[in-house]
Design a protein around this motif. Structure first.
Motif, PDB file in Angstrom:
ATOM      1  N   PRO A   7      42.073  44.493  51.662  1.00 36.07           N
ATOM      2  CA  PRO A   7      42.481  44.447  50.257  1.00 36.07           C
ATOM      3  C   PRO A   7      41.597  43.488  49.465  1.00 36.07           C
ATOM      4  O   PRO A   7      41.118  42.480  50.000  1.00 36.07           O
ATOM      5  CB  PRO A   7      43.912  43.930  50.312  1.00 36.07           C
ATOM      6  CG  PRO A   7      44.349  44.048  51.717  1.00 36.07           C
ATOM      7  CD  PRO A   7      43.120  44.026  52.560  1.00 36.07           C
ATOM      8  N   ILE A  75      45.354  43.481  41.717  1.00 33.86           N
ATOM      9  CA  ILE A  75      44.781  44.318  42.772  1.00 33.86           C
ATOM     10  C   ILE A  75      43.476  44.917  42.265  1.00 33.86           C
ATOM     11  O   ILE A  75      43.419  45.504  41.189  1.00 33.86           O
ATOM     12  CB  ILE A  75      45.756  45.440  43.179  1.00 33.86           C
ATOM     13  CG1 ILE A  75      47.063  44.830  43.710  1.00 33.86           C
ATOM     14  CG2 ILE A  75      45.115  46.356  44.218  1.00 33.86           C
ATOM     15  CD1 ILE A  75      48.178  45.843  43.888  1.00 33.86           C
ATOM     16  N   GLU A  77      40.577  47.611  42.746  1.00 38.38           N
ATOM     17  CA  GLU A  77      40.244  48.899  43.362  1.00 38.38           C
ATOM     18  C   GLU A  77      38.742  49.099  43.235  1.00 38.38           C
ATOM     19  O   GLU A  77      38.227  49.334  42.147  1.00 38.38           O
ATOM     20  CB  GLU A  77      40.985  50.045  42.644  1.00 38.38           C
ATOM     21  CG  GLU A  77      42.491  49.931  42.691  1.00 38.38           C
ATOM     22  CD  GLU A  77      43.082  50.145  44.068  1.00 38.38           C
ATOM     23  OE1 GLU A  77      42.416  50.789  44.913  1.00 38.38           O
ATOM     24  OE2 GLU A  77      44.195  49.677  44.309  1.00 38.38           O
ATOM     25  N   HIS A  79      35.368  51.020  43.413  1.00 32.28           N
ATOM     26  CA  HIS A  79      34.963  52.412  43.249  1.00 32.28           C
ATOM     27  C   HIS A  79      33.512  52.557  43.685  1.00 32.28           C
ATOM     28  O   HIS A  79      32.663  51.781  43.248  1.00 32.28           O
ATOM     29  CB  HIS A  79      35.124  52.860  41.794  1.00 32.28           C
ATOM     30  CG  HIS A  79      36.531  52.769  41.311  1.00 32.28           C
ATOM     31  ND1 HIS A  79      37.504  53.652  41.703  1.00 32.28           N
ATOM     32  CD2 HIS A  79      37.138  51.880  40.488  1.00 32.28           C
ATOM     33  CE1 HIS A  79      38.654  53.320  41.126  1.00 32.28           C
ATOM     34  NE2 HIS A  79      38.461  52.241  40.387  1.00 32.28           N
TER      35      HIS A  79
END
Length: 81
Positions: A7, A75, A77, A79
């Motif tokens: 994460p 969080i 993310e 790409h």
């Protein structure tokens, strides 16, 4: 954490602390292009850790679940380009 992706969390909002449900993770600082080197952090037996780059205090909360954060906006993310 060999079973899945690590994460990633960020602190674009400049919060003093972020609660997370992971003890091993990466801090990216702020969102790109204002990020710092993506540093891997491991709390081990502790329940808190401070990022050495941006000084964000991360606090482990098991009830959040792996990869989750409070606030959820922390969080990151990634790409693929």
């Amino acid at each position: 954490m060999a079973h899945g992706a690590t994460p990633h969390f960020h602190n674009t909002e400049g919060l003093r602390s972020i609660e997370i449900g992971s003890k091993e993770f990466q801090c990216v600082g702020a969102l790109p292009p204002f990020d710092h080197p993506h540093v891997f952090l491991d709390m081990g037996k502790d329940t808190e850790i401070v990022c050495p780059y941006c000084s964000t205090l991360y606090i482990f909360k098991a009830e959040l679940g792996e990869g989750q954060a409070n606030p959820a906006s922390a969080i990151f993310e990634a790409h693929a380009a």
